[in-house]
Design a protein around this motif. Structure first.
Motif, PDB file in Angstrom:
ATOM      1  N   GLY A 218       3.967  37.255 -93.485  1.00  0.00           N
ATOM      2  CA  GLY A 218       3.118  38.251 -94.124  1.00  0.00           C
ATOM      3  C   GLY A 218       3.285  38.297 -95.623  1.00  0.00           C
ATOM      4  O   GLY A 218       2.324  38.572 -96.368  1.00  0.00           O
ATOM      5  N   ILE A 219       4.510  38.043 -96.107  1.00  0.00           N
ATOM      6  CA  ILE A 219       4.760  38.016 -97.554  1.00  0.00           C
ATOM      7  C   ILE A 219       3.878  36.979 -98.233  1.00  0.00           C
ATOM      8  O   ILE A 219       3.382  37.176 -99.346  1.00  0.00           O
ATOM      9  N   ALA A 220       3.667  35.868 -97.550  1.00  0.00           N
ATOM     10  CA  ALA A 220       2.900  34.763 -98.127  1.00  0.00           C
ATOM     11  C   ALA A 220       1.428  34.807 -97.747  1.00  0.00           C
ATOM     12  O   ALA A 220       0.657  33.940 -98.178  1.00  0.00           O
ATOM     13  N   GLY A 221       1.038  35.763 -96.933  1.00  0.00           N
ATOM     14  CA  GLY A 221      -0.347  35.798 -96.494  1.00  0.00           C
ATOM     15  C   GLY A 221      -0.689  34.637 -95.588  1.00  0.00           C
ATOM     16  O   GLY A 221      -1.823  34.136 -95.593  1.00  0.00           O
ATOM     17  N   ALA A 222       0.293  34.202 -94.804  1.00  0.00           N
ATOM     18  CA  ALA A 222       0.082  33.066 -93.901  1.00  0.00           C
ATOM     19  C   ALA A 222       0.357  33.501 -92.469  1.00  0.00           C
ATOM     20  O   ALA A 222       0.988  34.534 -92.221  1.00  0.00           O
ATOM     21  N   SER A 223      -0.083  32.708 -91.523  1.00  0.00           N
ATOM     22  CA  SER A 223       0.203  32.992 -90.116  1.00  0.00           C
ATOM     23  C   SER A 223       1.560  32.396 -89.751  1.00  0.00           C
ATOM     24  O   SER A 223       2.059  31.481 -90.421  1.00  0.00           O
ATOM     25  N   GLU A 224       2.148  32.912 -88.672  1.00  0.00           N
ATOM     26  CA  GLU A 224       3.417  32.351 -88.191  1.00  0.00           C
ATOM     27  C   GLU A 224       3.246  30.866 -87.872  1.00  0.00           C
ATOM     28  O   GLU A 224       4.130  30.055 -88.163  1.00  0.00           O
ATOM     29  N   ARG A 225       2.110  30.547 -87.268  1.00  0.00           N
ATOM     30  CA  ARG A 225       1.869  29.152 -86.893  1.00  0.00           C
ATOM     31  C   ARG A 225       1.864  28.233 -88.097  1.00  0.00           C
ATOM     32  O   ARG A 225       2.384  27.121 -88.062  1.00  0.00           O
ATOM     33  N   THR A 226       1.252  28.708 -89.176  1.00  0.00           N
ATOM     34  CA  THR A 226       1.187  27.907 -90.399  1.00  0.00           C
ATOM     35  C   THR A 226       2.585  27.689 -90.963  1.00  0.00           C
ATOM     36  O   THR A 226       2.937  26.577 -91.374  1.00  0.00           O
ATOM     37  N   VAL A 227       3.386  28.745 -90.980  1.00  0.00           N
ATOM     38  CA  VAL A 227       4.752  28.631 -91.501  1.00  0.00           C
ATOM     39  C   VAL A 227       5.567  27.647 -90.655  1.00  0.00           C
ATOM     40  O   VAL A 227       6.262  26.774 -91.185  1.00  0.00           O
ATOM     41  N   ILE A 228       5.471  27.773 -89.344  1.00  0.00           N
ATOM     42  CA  ILE A 228       6.214  26.887 -88.448  1.00  0.00           C
ATOM     43  C   ILE A 228       5.798  25.429 -88.658  1.00  0.00           C
ATOM     44  O   ILE A 228       6.628  24.514 -88.641  1.00  0.00           O
ATOM     45  N   ARG A 229       4.501  25.221 -88.872  1.00  0.00           N
ATOM     46  CA  ARG A 229       3.995  23.850 -89.050  1.00  0.00           C
ATOM     47  C   ARG A 229       4.392  23.264 -90.398  1.00  0.00           C
ATOM     48  O   ARG A 229       4.735  22.081 -90.501  1.00  0.00           O
ATOM     49  N   LEU A 230       4.333  24.084 -91.452  1.00  0.00           N
ATOM     50  CA  LEU A 230       4.547  23.566 -92.795  1.00  0.00           C
ATOM     51  C   LEU A 230       6.020  23.338 -93.146  1.00  0.00           C
ATOM     52  O   LEU A 230       6.337  22.438 -93.933  1.00  0.00           O
ATOM     53  N   PHE A 231       6.920  24.149 -92.614  1.00  0.00           N
ATOM     54  CA  PHE A 231       8.318  24.049 -93.043  1.00  0.00           C
ATOM     55  C   PHE A 231       8.914  22.655 -92.839  1.00  0.00           C
ATOM     56  O   PHE A 231       9.505  22.086 -93.767  1.00  0.00           O
ATOM     57  N   PRO A 232       8.788  22.045 -91.670  1.00  0.00           N
ATOM     58  CA  PRO A 232       9.351  20.694 -91.513  1.00  0.00           C
ATOM     59  C   PRO A 232       8.698  19.687 -92.447  1.00  0.00           C
ATOM     60  O   PRO A 232       9.372  18.793 -92.974  1.00  0.00           O
ATOM     61  N   ARG A 233       7.386  19.822 -92.646  1.00  0.00           N
ATOM     62  CA  ARG A 233       6.682  18.870 -93.513  1.00  0.00           C
ATOM     63  C   ARG A 233       7.121  19.017 -94.962  1.00  0.00           C
ATOM     64  O   ARG A 233       7.274  18.027 -95.681  1.00  0.00           O
ATOM     65  N   GLU A 234       7.349  20.251 -95.404  1.00  0.00           N
ATOM     66  CA  GLU A 234       7.666  20.510 -96.801  1.00  0.00           C
ATOM     67  C   GLU A 234       9.157  20.392 -97.117  1.00  0.00           C
ATOM     68  O   GLU A 234       9.530  20.051 -98.238  1.00  0.00           O
ATOM     69  N   THR A 235      10.013  20.717 -96.166  1.00  0.00           N
ATOM     70  CA  THR A 235      11.457  20.766 -96.453  1.00  0.00           C
ATOM     71  C   THR A 235      12.292  19.831 -95.591  1.00  0.00           C
ATOM     72  O   THR A 235      13.466  19.617 -95.876  1.00  0.00           O
ATOM     73  N   GLY A 236      11.694  19.294 -94.520  1.00  0.00           N
ATOM     74  CA  GLY A 236      12.470  18.462 -93.612  1.00  0.00           C
ATOM     75  C   GLY A 236      13.272  19.261 -92.601  1.00  0.00           C
ATOM     76  O   GLY A 236      14.008  18.688 -91.800  1.00  0.00           O
ATOM     77  N   LEU A 237      13.145  20.598 -92.633  1.00  0.00           N
ATOM     78  CA  LEU A 237      13.907  21.465 -91.737  1.00  0.00           C
ATOM     79  C   LEU A 237      12.976  22.441 -91.031  1.00  0.00           C
ATOM     80  O   LEU A 237      11.972  22.884 -91.597  1.00  0.00           O
ATOM     81  N   GLN A 238      13.319  22.791 -89.798  1.00  0.00           N
ATOM     82  CA  GLN A 238      12.670  23.912 -89.151  1.00  0.00           C
ATOM     83  C   GLN A 238      13.000  25.181 -89.920  1.00  0.00           C
ATOM     84  O   GLN A 238      14.034  25.269 -90.583  1.00  0.00           O
TER      85      GLN A 238
END
Length: 281
Positions: A191-211
Motif C-alpha cells: 500500500g505504501i507504494a500503491g502496488a498490489s501484493e501480487r506485483t510486489v511478490i513478482r517484482l522483488f526476485p526480478r529486481e533484487t534476486g531475493l524473495q
C-alpha cells in the motif's frame, strides 16, 4: 543509486586529500576523518579499492547494487571505480584504507562486508602513524604487508541488502530500512507504494534476486549486527525487530550466519574490551 534525503541531513564532499592517496606508490594508504551524525558523503568513487572502516560509529553505504550497514569491528570492501555514498547513522571515527587492487586480488570485484580482527584494527591504526610515502622495507612497509595478509584471510559476512530500480519497490525498501521492526504485513508495505501484493511478490526476485521475506531478513540481519555490536541483549534485539520470540529470531540468525546470536554477542563483548579499543562516543 537510491537518493532519499532525510531531514536535517548535511551533505559532505569527499576530502580532496584522498585524491592524492590514489596515486601513492605504497600498496596501502591510510586516511582518518571524523564525521557527524546525519553527515552524508555524496556519491563518489576511487581509482583504488577502499576498505571502509570506522573504529567507532555506524555507517550506511549505498551503491547502485545494494546497501550495507557497517558497524564497528566490520569493514566494507569497495572495489575500484564503484560509485558509493555514505550516510553516518551515528558520529563516526572513520579509519579507512585505499588499496592497490593488484595487491589484494582475494578481495574481489564486488562489495563485501568483512570481519575486522583485533590485529587488523591495530595495524590500520599503526599505518596512520606512518608517512604516506613509506618505503617497502620501513615500518610502514611491514605494517602494510601485514594488513594485506590479514585482509586475505578476513572472513566475509553474508549480509547484503540488494537494491531495486523499480520506484514502487524503492518506496517499500526505504520505508523498511528506516523502521526495520515495523509490524506490517505485505499488504501494508504494498500500500505504501500503491502496488498490489501480487506485483510486489513478482517484482522483488526480478529486481533484487531475493524473495520479499528474504530481502527483509537481510535488513533484519544488518540491524541485528549493529545492535549486537553495541551490546544490546539478544532478547532486546529480537523484540526491536518484531520477532514474536527470542528463539524465532535466534533460529533466523543461526540459519543465515551459522552462529547463534548469543555466541556472536559474546565475541563482540570480548572484542570491545580488547586492548587498544577506543571508547564508544
Amino acid at each position: 543509486m537510491p537518493k532519499p534525503i532525510p531531514p536535517t541531513i548535511r551533505f559532505v564532499s569527499p576530502s580532496k586529500s584522498v585524491e592524492a592517496l590514489q596515486a601513492a606508490a605504497a600498496p596501502v594508504a591510510a586516511f582518518a576523518r571524523e564525521l557527524e551524525y546525519r553527515d552524508w558523503l555524496t556519491a563518489h568513487s576511487h581509482e583504488r579499492g577502499q576498505l571502509l572502516y570506522a573504529v567507532d560509529g555506524v555507517m550506511q553505504v549505498r551503491t547502485s547494487q545494494g546497501v550495507w550497514i557497517v558497524p564497528p569491528l566490520r569493514a566494507l570492501w569497495v572495489p575500484p571505480n564503484v560509485a558509493h555514498a555514505i550516510r553516518m547513522l551515528t558520529r563516526v571515527s572513520m579509519r579507512t584504507l585505499y588499496i592497490d587492487p593488484a595487491r589484494a586480488p582475494a578481495l574481489g570485484a564486488r562489495c563485501r562486508l568483512l570481519e575486522v580482527s583485533v590485529l587488523l584494527r591495530e595495524l590500520i591504526l599503526a599505518l596512520l602513524q606512518e608517512p604516506v610515502d613509506y618505503a617497502a622495507d620501513s615500518r610502514g612497509g611491514h605494517v602494510g604487508a601485514l594488513i594485506l595478509s590479514e585482509l586475505a584471510r578476513a572472513p566475509a559476512i553474508p549480509v547484503e541488502i540488494p537494491w531495486p530500480n523499480d520506484r514502487r519497490l524503492v518506496a517499500i525498501c526505504e520505508a523498511i530500512l528506516e523502521d526495520p521492526g515495523r509490524q506490517f504485513v505485505l499488504a501494508d508495505w504494498a500500500g505504501i507504494a500503491g502496488a498490489s501484493e501480487r506485483t510486489v511478490i513478482r517484482l522483488f526476485p526480478r529486481e533484487t534476486g531475493l524473495q520479499f521475506r528474504h530481502w527483509v531478513q537481510q535488513v533484519h540481519l544488518s540491524e541485528a549486527l549493529v545492535r549486537l555490536s553495541r551490546g544490546d541483549p539478544v532478547g532486546v534485539v529480537a523484540q526491536a525487530l518484531g520477532y514474536k520470540s527470542q528463539s524465532a529470531f535466534s533460529n533466523m540468525f543461526r540459519r543465515a550466519l551459522n552462529e547463534a546470536p548469543t555466541r556472536y554477542l559474546q565475541r563482540e563483548e570480548k572484542l570491545r574490551v580488547a586492548p587498544g579499543r577506543p571508547p564508544s562516543q
